[in-house]
Design a protein around this motif. Structure first.
Motif, PDB file in Angstrom:
ATOM      1  N   GLU A 262       3.470  -9.926  22.304  1.00 18.66           N
ATOM      2  CA  GLU A 262       3.434  -8.756  23.180  1.00 18.66           C
ATOM      3  C   GLU A 262       3.968  -7.562  22.406  1.00 18.66           C
ATOM      4  OE1 GLU A 262       4.128  -8.077  27.909  1.00 18.66           O
ATOM      5  OE2 GLU A 262       5.724  -9.069  26.794  1.00 18.66           O
ATOM      6  N   HIS A 439       0.185  -1.030  25.499  1.00 20.99           N
ATOM      7  CA  HIS A 439       0.715  -2.379  25.751  1.00 20.99           C
ATOM      8  C   HIS A 439      -0.372  -3.380  25.370  1.00 20.99           C
ATOM      9  CE1 HIS A 439       2.003  -5.664  28.844  1.00 20.99           C
ATOM     10  NE2 HIS A 439       2.421  -5.947  27.615  1.00 20.99           N
ATOM     11  N   SER A 441      -1.200  -7.556  24.510  1.00 20.59           N
ATOM     12  CA  SER A 441      -0.774  -8.955  24.585  1.00 20.59           C
ATOM     13  C   SER A 441      -1.797  -9.820  23.864  1.00 20.59           C
ATOM     14  CB  SER A 441      -0.640  -9.421  26.044  1.00 20.59           C
ATOM     15  OG  SER A 441       0.326  -8.658  26.739  1.00 20.59           O
TER      16      SER A 441
END
Length: 490
Positions: A262, A439, A441
């Motif tokens: 992450e 962001h 992941s």
């Protein structure tokens, strides 16, 4: 801000872009010359009118002065972290400025002063070796990359090989006596045609990445060993032969791993459509040699000036507008739709306070890799690029190890940020601030099946000092073995 200029427009004669006043242009002198230099961010000393250069060249540098860091703001911002509580530092650099490459005369003077501070003569072979190292560790590029540290009280540290010793040198820089740049015609009555149309854009980014790895599998391997000893009762040194054979088989043995990653990334960009103006400042350099990094010892030598440095400032920073009495109070961080970090004045203060705090005494005995990881975690780039993450959840360091390889722990940094008093107001509609939050992941999974057959064999003779038949008093005095493990698998 009074007398705001227009956007650059083509000059009717030269065709170059020119800046004109929005009101009464015909009745006023050129905008470039009429406005006085402001109290530039991070520049000490009183502003003075531009001087006319002499026919022999620029004026000689002023004599050395003592270090004069700019005073702290009247209501400094507070920063609180789980590692230590620190006060806000004074302003050392501004993101709304760009520095031209230092002249070679400045670099040469700085390098020679460092060699002399180390007790060597720059004109000897020993001094030349030191100068060669300085061209790498304190080049113009390194000065620009480490300018926030050079502008701080602790300075920027470099290491040099001097004979059989490793010497440490701390260097710091202060600015004084700003004037309009003489290199771009700052003493003329009109905006010089050599002044380029240059804008300043500042971009800073910081992030936090984490990864978790988990492995699993099964064991599906079986083996059948066999060992044999073959005595030799005849006369001689040989007592027996021994051999071992091991047959193993593996069928669909599974090994798998899962990695979950992450990443949070924050990028802030400041840009102004107003032009930038070159200002010459007197660069005052200070040096200290072989001084403990975190101690209270102060071995700074007297300031030395090696020539002028040119800094490009946005127009609202370069001229007038330094009166803050009419500026509104800043809003709370939570009420602002957009904000970002401009600069970090004392980038190493937090790390110094952390190492001096007995609560974190374990961090003083880290191994070399962990020391470097800790410095990177609390570096200027990290502190300036991650204030949003520091306020919301904190940022985490890598796992730190001591000299024995034992885990010390993970450091978490959180911050409470309170805006201080306003310093300047940018021109309406001419400045932009952009912030991106990213962001990402990822999940990586791998699996491996193994099947195969292996055969391993070993053998060798055993000898004795009893050479009679049957070896009644045999004691093996030497032994050798030989192995050849052929195997097949898929």
């Amino acid at each position: 801000m009074s007398e705001l200029p227009s956007a650059p427009v083509p000059h009717p004669v030269t065709g170059r872009n020119a800046i004109v006043l929005t009101q009464g242009t015909d009745a006023r002198p050129d905008h470039w010359q009429t406005r006085r230099p402001a109290a530039l961010p991070g520049v000490s000393g009183l502003s003075r009118a531009p001087s006319t250069p002499s026919p022999d060249g620029p004026p000689a540098p002023s004599r050395p002065r003592r270090w004069r860091p700019p005073p702290p703001p009247s209501r400094p911002p507070r920063s609180r972290s789980t590692s230590a509580t620190t006060a806000a530092a004074t302003t050392g650099t501004s993101a709304s400025s760009s520095t031209s490459r230092p002249p070679q005369t400045v670099l040469d003077g700085l390098h020679r002063s460092i060699v002399e501070a180390l007790g060597a003569d720059p004109d000897t072979a020993e001094g030349q070796r030191l100068l060669t190292q300085l061209q790498d560790v304190l080049s113009a590029e390194e000065i620009e990359l480490n300018r926030p540290y050079l502008r701080s009280r602790q300075g920027h540290r470099i290491t040099l090989r001097h004979g059989r010793r490793v010497r440490t040198v701390d260097v710091r820089l202060s600015y004084a006596d700003p004037v309009r740049s003489t290199k771009y015609g700052g003493s003329t009555d009109q905006r010089p045609p050599t002044l380029p149309d240059m804008g300043v854009e500042a971009r800073v980014c910081g992030g936090q990445s984490t990864a978790h790895v988990e492995g699993s599998g099964n064991i599906r391997t079986g083996s059948v060993p066999w060992s044999g000893i073959f005595p030799d009762d005849s006369a001689g040194a040989l007592r027996w032969w021994d051999s071992t054979v091991n047959v193993s088989a593996t069928h669909n043995q599974l090994t798998q791993s899962v990695t979950v990653g992450e990443t949070f990334l924050v990028t802030s960009k400041q840009q102004a459509e107003e032009p930038a103006h070159p200002m010459d400042v007197d660069g005052r350099w200070q040096i200290q040699v072989d001084t403990p990094r975190e101690g209270d010892t102060d071995n700074w030598r007297a300031e030395q000036s090696h020539g002028a440095l040119t800094i490009w400032f946005h127009e609202h920073l370069a001229f007038d507008g330094d009166d803050t009495t009419a500026l509104p109070e800043p809003g709370d961080i939570d009420d602002l739709p957009l904000w970002g970090g401009d600069s970090v004045a004392e980038p190493r203060r937090l790390l110094t306070g952390l190492l001096q705090d007995d609560t974190f005494a374990a961090l003083r005995d880290l191994d070399e890799d962990s020391e470097r990881a800790l410095e990177n975690f609390l570096s200027q780039r990290m502190l300036q690029g991650t204030p949003h993450l520091q306020r919301d959840g904190g940022v985490f360091s890598p796992t730190l190890l001591d000299d024995d390889g034992n885990a010390v722990g993970v450091l978490e940094l959180t911050a409470v940020i309170e805006p201080g008093p306003p310093m300047r107001k940018s021109a309406d509609g001419k400045s932009t601030l952009e912030t991106w939050f990213s962001h990402a992941s990822s999940v990586d999974k791998s699996a491996k099946l193994t099947s195969g057959i292996g055969v391993e064999g070993s053998g060798g003779p055993a000898f004795t000092t009893d050479h009679t038949p049957g070896h009644p008093a045999a004691r093996p005095s030497a032994a050798t073995s030989w192995a050849r493990p052929p195997s097949t698998g898929s």
